[in-house]
Design a protein around this motif. Structure first.
Motif, short mmCIF file in Angstrom:
data_model
loop_
_atom_site.label_atom_id
_atom_site.label_comp_id
_atom_site.label_asym_id
_atom_site.label_seq_id
_atom_site.Cartn_x
_atom_site.Cartn_y
_atom_site.Cartn_z
N GLY A 36 0.60 -1.55 0.01
CA GLY A 36 -0.18 0.06 0.03
C GLY A 36 0.29 1.21 0.20
O GLY A 36 0.09 2.56 -0.28
N HIS A 37 2.30 1.38 0.13
CA HIS A 37 2.80 3.02 0.27
C HIS A 37 4.60 2.41 -0.15
O HIS A 37 5.06 1.56 0.57
N ASN A 38 4.66 3.11 -0.92
CA ASN A 38 6.23 3.47 -1.15
C ASN A 38 6.41 4.69 -1.45
O ASN A 38 5.30 5.30 -2.01
N VAL A 167 -0.44 10.34 -4.55
CA VAL A 167 0.28 11.03 -3.93
C VAL A 167 -0.25 11.25 -2.79
O VAL A 167 -1.35 11.22 -1.91
N GLU A 168 1.14 11.58 -2.10
CA GLU A 168 1.39 11.51 -0.35
C GLU A 168 0.67 12.41 -0.21
O GLU A 168 2.43 13.71 0.53
N GLY A 169 -0.17 13.62 -0.16
CA GLY A 169 0.10 15.12 0.78
C GLY A 169 -0.80 15.97 -0.52
O GLY A 169 0.11 15.12 -1.79
N THR A 194 -4.06 14.75 2.87
CA THR A 194 -2.01 14.99 4.10
C THR A 194 -1.11 14.26 4.29
O THR A 194 -1.44 13.62 4.22
N TRP A 195 0.17 15.45 3.89
CA TRP A 195 1.29 14.11 4.85
C TRP A 195 1.44 14.81 6.38
O TRP A 195 0.10 15.71 7.02
N SER A 196 1.95 15.08 6.88
CA SER A 196 2.32 15.42 8.46
C SER A 196 2.35 16.66 8.30
O SER A 196 3.46 17.24 8.61
N ALA A 240 -4.29 7.99 5.68
CA ALA A 240 -3.21 8.19 5.85
C ALA A 240 -2.07 10.01 6.79
O ALA A 240 -2.43 10.57 5.59
N HIS A 241 -1.69 9.72 7.47
CA HIS A 241 -1.12 10.83 8.25
C HIS A 241 -2.18 12.04 8.54
O HIS A 241 -2.14 13.33 8.51
N LEU A 242 -3.38 11.70 8.13
CA LEU A 242 -4.52 12.73 7.97
C LEU A 242 -4.78 12.53 10.08
O LEU A 242 -4.50 11.71 10.39
N SER A 261 -3.03 3.53 4.31
CA SER A 261 -2.82 2.91 3.43
C SER A 261 -1.24 2.60 4.60
O SER A 261 -0.69 1.19 4.01
N HIS A 262 -0.72 2.73 5.62
CA HIS A 262 0.51 2.43 6.25
C HIS A 262 0.21 3.51 7.40
O HIS A 262 0.47 4.25 8.05
N THR A 263 0.25 2.53 8.30
CA THR A 263 -0.26 2.97 9.89
C THR A 263 0.67 1.72 10.70
O THR A 263 0.55 1.07 10.22
N THR A 272 1.33 9.67 17.41
CA THR A 272 -0.39 10.10 16.54
C THR A 272 0.41 9.89 14.90
O THR A 272 -1.44 9.44 14.73
N ARG A 273 1.06 8.93 14.38
CA ARG A 273 0.28 8.64 13.66
C ARG A 273 -0.30 7.61 13.38
O ARG A 273 -0.85 6.87 11.84
N ASN A 274 -0.78 6.57 14.21
CA ASN A 274 -0.57 5.56 14.73
C ASN A 274 -2.70 5.81 14.35
O ASN A 274 -3.81 6.24 15.54
N SER A 334 4.18 -1.31 3.31
CA SER A 334 5.63 -0.79 3.86
C SER A 334 6.26 0.63 4.11
O SER A 334 6.94 0.58 4.89
N ASP A 335 6.31 1.38 3.70
CA ASP A 335 7.28 2.67 3.26
C ASP A 335 8.13 2.27 2.60
O ASP A 335 9.10 2.98 3.40
N PHE A 336 8.66 1.40 2.13
CA PHE A 336 9.72 1.68 1.20
C PHE A 336 10.20 2.56 1.07
O PHE A 336 9.72 3.38 0.50
#
Ligand code: ZN
Length: 385
Positions: A36-38, A167-169, A194-196, A240-242, A261-263, A272-274, A334-336
């Motif tokens: 779900g995420h790289n 797009v991440e954000g 959003t991203w953070s 994610a990141h919201l 997607s990644h948490t 906070t991200r979880n 993953s966030d590879f």
């Protein structure tokens, strides 16, 4: 007719051949993964990161295309992906704060929230990254951009590695959504609001351990419009990141089930991200999806970023996701190339290490297939229907 040389093969040679055939069969039968995420697009297009990640492999810093099409540093490139169970990845386009000279760099890991990025700067970076993705798909038959469920199924059948453009954000999307169709035409099929950091659509969470994700206001009016516009076009909305208020706004505004997607699970690692149990239950109730990040800082119960973290802690998060949301709503993210991941996983080729750890914990093959690809497939089949 039996070839005399073959018939003269020693038992050891025969055993070796059988082993090789079995190994080949294992590759064919291996459970494919939709991840779900790289952040591979960022690693390959950002000069500073490219230099840093490549130093581990060679002195030479490769060009943007070589960094993906050839073996490079970092966690994911095409040659290593083809040796791994990865069938489809969500490739994030991410705009680093350094791209906007008007924003001051801050350390997000210290809990500071970076300033919003200028939408015009963000659009330039995103178009640059989507161009790279399109160029790679043209350069190699082994790689393609996934735009509908047929593309996705072809990749699951092993035809090529697939990329879903994300797009991440959403900073690059104009507040009046006037460039959303252009981005869709370039392949965009998934939008993280959003991203953070804040943007015109909502507010991201800072990276803080032992704190609530309830850190401020939810979606703006433009954010509500963006969710509706994504639903209409068949673009996945990723939470994610919201922050928590934004998550609940998406649950209410979107016609589709919520996806993060990644948490990680806040009950296991209170970052906070979880996601809280209430958020996980909502994902389960609505048949959405929560993808497990491999980023150690969001997995380790104490918030440590140690890369010697045992893989069992990842399984603890999966256990909790399954308990709260149900086996049909859990996947991987993953966030590879975007986070420090456990050394035991190493890179994209280590996906099987996690699947084996699930087997060791007692998950059935059917449950592992659900987590590895079936649940993500259902989410996209629904969004693209
Ligand atoms: Zn992220």
């Amino acid at each position: 007719m039996v070839d005399t040389e073959d018939s003269a093969a020693t038992n050891a040679e025969v055993a070796e051949t059988v082993e090789a055939a079995e190994a080949a069969a294992d590759v064919v039968d291996a459970v494919p993964v939709i991840d779900g995420h790289n952040d591979t697009l960022l690693r390959c297009t950002d000069d500073e990161r490219r230099a840093e990640k490549s130093a581990a492999v060679s002195e030479e810093v490769p060009g943007v295309d070589e960094a993906f099409l050839e073996r490079d540093g970092g966690h994911l490139d095409l040659p290593r992906a083809l040796e791994s169970p990865l069938a489809v990845g969500i490739f994030a386009s991410f705009v680093p704060s350094s791209a906007d000279p008007n924003t001051e760099p801050v350390d997000v890991h210290d809990g500071e929230l970076p300033a919003a990025i200028d939408p015009e700067v963000a659009e330039r970076v995103v178009l640059d990254q989507l161009s790279a993705l399109n160029r790679w798909a043209r350069a190699s038959d082994a790689f393609r951009i996934v735009e509908d469920i047929d593309d996705l199924d072809d990749c699951l059948d092993g035809e090529s590695l697939g990329a879903i453009a994300h797009v991440e954000g959403a900073a690059a999307i104009a507040p009046d959504l006037s460039n959303l169709d252009l981005l869709y035409a370039a392949g965009l099929r998934s939008v993280g609001i959003t991203w953070s950091r804040p943007n015109q659509f909502g507010n991201g969470v800072p990276f803080v351990h032992d704190a609530s994700p309830d850190t401020g206001d939810g979606l703006t009016d433009a954010g509500h419009d963006l969710v509706r516009a994504c639903d209409e076009r068949g673009i996945l909305v990723d939470c994610a990141h919201l922050n928590e208020a934004g998550f609940w706004d998406v649950v209410e505004a979107s016609a589709n089930p919520p996806v993060v997607s990644h948490t990680g699970a806040h009950a296991v690692c209170p970052a906070t991200r979880n996601l809280t149990d209430e958020q996980l239950a909502a994902i389960g109730d609505e048949n959405g999806l929560v993808g497990l990040t491999f980023g150690t800082g969001f997995l380790h119960p104490e918030g440590d970023s140690d890369d010697d973290m045992p893989v069992e802690i990842m399984v603890d998060h999966i256990d909790h996701f399954v308990e709260q949301a149900g086996i049909d709503c859990v996947g991987l993210g993953s966030d590879f190339d975007g986070a420090g991941i456990p050394e035991a996983i190493g890179d994209v080729r280590g996906l099987n290490v996690l699947l084996d750890a699930l087997r060791d914990r007692g998950y059935s093959e059917e449950e592992i297939e659900a987590i590895a690809y079936r649940n993500w497939r259902r989410v996209f089949a629904n969004v693209w229907s």
